[in-house]
Design a protein around this motif. Structure first.
Motif, mmCIF file in Angstrom:
data_model
loop_
_atom_site.group_PDB
_atom_site.id
_atom_site.type_symbol
_atom_site.label_atom_id
_atom_site.label_comp_id
_atom_site.label_asym_id
_atom_site.label_seq_id
_atom_site.Cartn_x
_atom_site.Cartn_y
_atom_site.Cartn_z
ATOM 1 N N VAL A 53 -4.035 -5.494 -5.436
ATOM 2 C CA VAL A 53 -2.793 -4.783 -5.099
ATOM 3 C C VAL A 53 -2.790 -3.402 -5.744
ATOM 4 O O VAL A 53 -2.485 -2.378 -5.101
ATOM 5 C CB VAL A 53 -1.557 -5.592 -5.552
ATOM 6 C CG1 VAL A 53 -0.295 -4.742 -5.422
ATOM 7 C CG2 VAL A 53 -1.403 -6.860 -4.716
ATOM 8 N N VAL A 54 -3.155 -3.340 -7.024
ATOM 9 C CA VAL A 54 -3.178 -2.067 -7.754
ATOM 10 C C VAL A 54 -4.197 -1.114 -7.146
ATOM 11 O O VAL A 54 -3.913 0.062 -6.884
ATOM 12 C CB VAL A 54 -3.496 -2.320 -9.245
ATOM 13 C CG1 VAL A 54 -3.636 -0.989 -9.987
ATOM 14 C CG2 VAL A 54 -2.409 -3.177 -9.884
ATOM 15 N N ILE A 55 -5.410 -1.627 -6.880
ATOM 16 C CA ILE A 55 -6.459 -0.767 -6.322
ATOM 17 C C ILE A 55 -6.102 -0.306 -4.911
ATOM 18 O O ILE A 55 -6.351 0.847 -4.533
ATOM 19 C CB ILE A 55 -7.809 -1.519 -6.321
ATOM 20 C CG1 ILE A 55 -8.232 -1.822 -7.762
ATOM 21 C CG2 ILE A 55 -8.883 -0.696 -5.616
ATOM 22 C CD1 ILE A 55 -9.499 -2.635 -7.866
ATOM 23 N N ALA A 59 -6.029 3.511 -3.746
ATOM 24 C CA ALA A 59 -6.936 3.978 -2.697
ATOM 25 C C ALA A 59 -6.195 4.333 -1.413
ATOM 26 O O ALA A 59 -6.782 4.919 -0.512
ATOM 27 C CB ALA A 59 -7.975 2.898 -2.408
ATOM 28 N N ARG A 60 -4.915 3.933 -1.307
ATOM 29 C CA ARG A 60 -4.100 4.162 -0.103
ATOM 30 C C ARG A 60 -4.730 3.485 1.122
ATOM 31 O O ARG A 60 -4.724 4.021 2.223
ATOM 32 C CB ARG A 60 -3.926 5.661 0.165
ATOM 33 C CG ARG A 60 -3.265 6.416 -0.974
ATOM 34 C CD ARG A 60 -3.080 7.874 -0.634
ATOM 35 N NE ARG A 60 -2.100 8.045 0.444
ATOM 36 C CZ ARG A 60 -1.877 9.212 1.070
ATOM 37 N NH1 ARG A 60 -2.588 10.283 0.738
ATOM 38 N NH2 ARG A 60 -0.978 9.290 2.029
ATOM 39 N N SER A 61 -5.268 2.281 0.903
ATOM 40 C CA SER A 61 -5.940 1.554 1.974
ATOM 41 C C SER A 61 -5.078 0.397 2.472
ATOM 42 O O SER A 61 -4.775 -0.528 1.704
ATOM 43 C CB SER A 61 -7.293 1.004 1.479
ATOM 44 O OG SER A 61 -7.824 0.069 2.394
ATOM 45 N N LEU A 62 -4.695 0.457 3.751
ATOM 46 C CA LEU A 62 -3.946 -0.662 4.334
ATOM 47 C C LEU A 62 -4.808 -1.911 4.396
ATOM 48 O O LEU A 62 -4.322 -3.028 4.220
ATOM 49 C CB LEU A 62 -3.457 -0.301 5.743
ATOM 50 C CG LEU A 62 -2.730 -1.430 6.485
ATOM 51 C CD1 LEU A 62 -1.444 -1.805 5.769
ATOM 52 C CD2 LEU A 62 -2.447 -1.042 7.934
ATOM 53 N N ALA A 63 -6.107 -1.715 4.651
ATOM 54 C CA ALA A 63 -6.999 -2.871 4.732
ATOM 55 C C ALA A 63 -6.996 -3.638 3.418
ATOM 56 O O ALA A 63 -6.947 -4.871 3.398
ATOM 57 C CB ALA A 63 -8.411 -2.432 5.097
ATOM 58 N N LEU A 140 -13.805 3.396 -3.190
ATOM 59 C CA LEU A 140 -12.956 2.437 -3.891
ATOM 60 C C LEU A 140 -12.703 1.210 -3.000
ATOM 61 O O LEU A 140 -12.684 0.064 -3.471
ATOM 62 C CB LEU A 140 -11.630 3.093 -4.271
ATOM 63 C CG LEU A 140 -10.779 2.418 -5.351
ATOM 64 C CD1 LEU A 140 -11.592 2.172 -6.615
ATOM 65 C CD2 LEU A 140 -9.557 3.263 -5.663
ATOM 66 N N VAL A 141 -12.540 1.476 -1.704
ATOM 67 C CA VAL A 141 -12.347 0.389 -0.744
ATOM 68 C C VAL A 141 -13.601 -0.484 -0.682
ATOM 69 O O VAL A 141 -13.524 -1.718 -0.712
ATOM 70 C CB VAL A 141 -12.021 0.949 0.657
ATOM 71 C CG1 VAL A 141 -12.028 -0.171 1.701
ATOM 72 C CG2 VAL A 141 -10.670 1.649 0.642
#
Length: 338
Positions: A53-55, A59-63, A140-141
């Motif tokens: 959740v934090v990462i 990273a602003r990743s919806l995935a 990051l993703v």
């Protein structure tokens, strides 16, 4: 139905609750072992979910966020499975004549419904991101997704050691398996974003996961719904079984035939059987139960009567030789012979 008469009289009602193996309905894996494996999977999933959740926010990743949301439902599904296992182990008593064995079916329904609802929300969000994709930190993703793959492989392995013939455990397993697919898709999407700058890959990866979630969720809802609606198990065909029962020597007719599932792996059957007047009802019933055990049906209730018994009476006048309001088709030896 009529009052039982002696074997040398005119009729006999046999109520048999045959249970193969003296009531042992174990599926090969104990409830304690199931709880241990599920608890291990819960610890793995819960720990990584908090980190993801934090990462995902960074990273602003919806995935990644969708994977974390899916992991939350994974954890909830495992908790439900653990509760259902404990409830199902309680003995039958009072008004709950089967005990609480169907608690696991309700758990499977909840797991299926949660997958469908979550798929709807993620589908909506992924379409929004396809229209207006935000900038996503690809490396990051990728790193987080690959770690998630390892965690989910370990969790899936743990649950695979539990009794997956149970719809309850299968529901939790489907959650974990879909999460594994989600992480693989997310890792691929992350690599695409890193090397091509195509940020819409994040939304596309989410849509792939949505399709997998819908497939698993609908399957769980269908299978658990069949149990709750008292449908015959998918691998058992009542008409075929009825014809086979009617083909047993001495059997004249079989009606009021019902086949259903008490809980995962526990099919049950009841039927009213009419036999020739000169036949031994107990012997015929034994043959019928042997035939049913060949279909893996151990819970049986067979009412066996001689043809000509006054099965239903209104005053002193006998009705037809079988129940007037018989449920479903009537299987007769005469039809079977043709």
């Amino acid at each position: 139905m009529s009052t039982p008469k002696d074997e040398h009289g005119h009729g006999h009602n046999d109520h048999s609750h045959g249970e193969t193996g003296h009531g042992d309905h174990s599926h090969g894996v104990s409830a304690d072992a199931d709880r241990r494996w599920l608890s291990l999977a819960l610890a793995l999933i819960g720990g990584f979910m908090a980190v993801e959740v934090v990462i995902g926010l960074i990273a602003r990743s919806l995935a990644l966020i969708s994977d974390a949301a899916h992991m939350l439902t994974d954890a909830a599904s495992i908790v439900l499975a653990l509760i259902a296992i404990r409830l199902a182990a309680r003995p039958a008593q009072g008004r709950y004549t089967y005990g609480l064995k169907r608690a696991e079916i309700l758990s499977a329904q909840a797991n299926g419904l949660s997958l469908v609802i979550l798929a709807g929300w993620l589908g909506y969000e992924s379409v929004r991101r396809l229209i207006d994709p935000p900038e996503v930190h690809g490396w990051l993703v990728v790193a987080t997704a690959l770690t998630g793959v390892a965690i989910n492989i370990a969790a899936a392995w743990a649950i695979s050691k539990a009794n997956r013939t149970s719809l309850n455990v299968q529901g939790a397993f489907q959650h974990i398996l879909n999460d594994l697919y989600a992480f693989i898709a997310t890792a691929i999407a992350g690599l695409v974003m890193v090397f091509t700058g195509f940020d819409r890959a994040d939304g596309i990866a989410t849509l792939i996961v949505v399709a997998l979630m819908l497939k698993a969720g609908i399957g769980l809802l269908r299978d658990s719904g069949r149990v709750l609606l008292e449908a015959a198990p998918a691998d058992l065909h009542p008409d075929t079984i009825g014809d086979q029962l009617a083909g047993v020597p001495g059997v004249v007719e079989v009606h009021d035939l019902h086949v259903w599932t008490i809980t995962s792996g526990q099919p049950a059957l009841s039927a009213h059987v009419l036999v020739d007047p000169g036949r031994d009802c107990h012997a015929v019933r034994g043959q019928l139960e042997t035939l049913l055990r060949g279909h893996q049906i151990s819970h049986t209730t067979l009412q066996v009567d001689h043809v000509g018994d006054d099965l239903l009476t209104i005053g002193q006048q006998a009705t037809a030789p079988h129940c007037d309001d018989a449920h479903g088709p009537v299987h007769s030896a005469e039809d079977h012979s043709h």
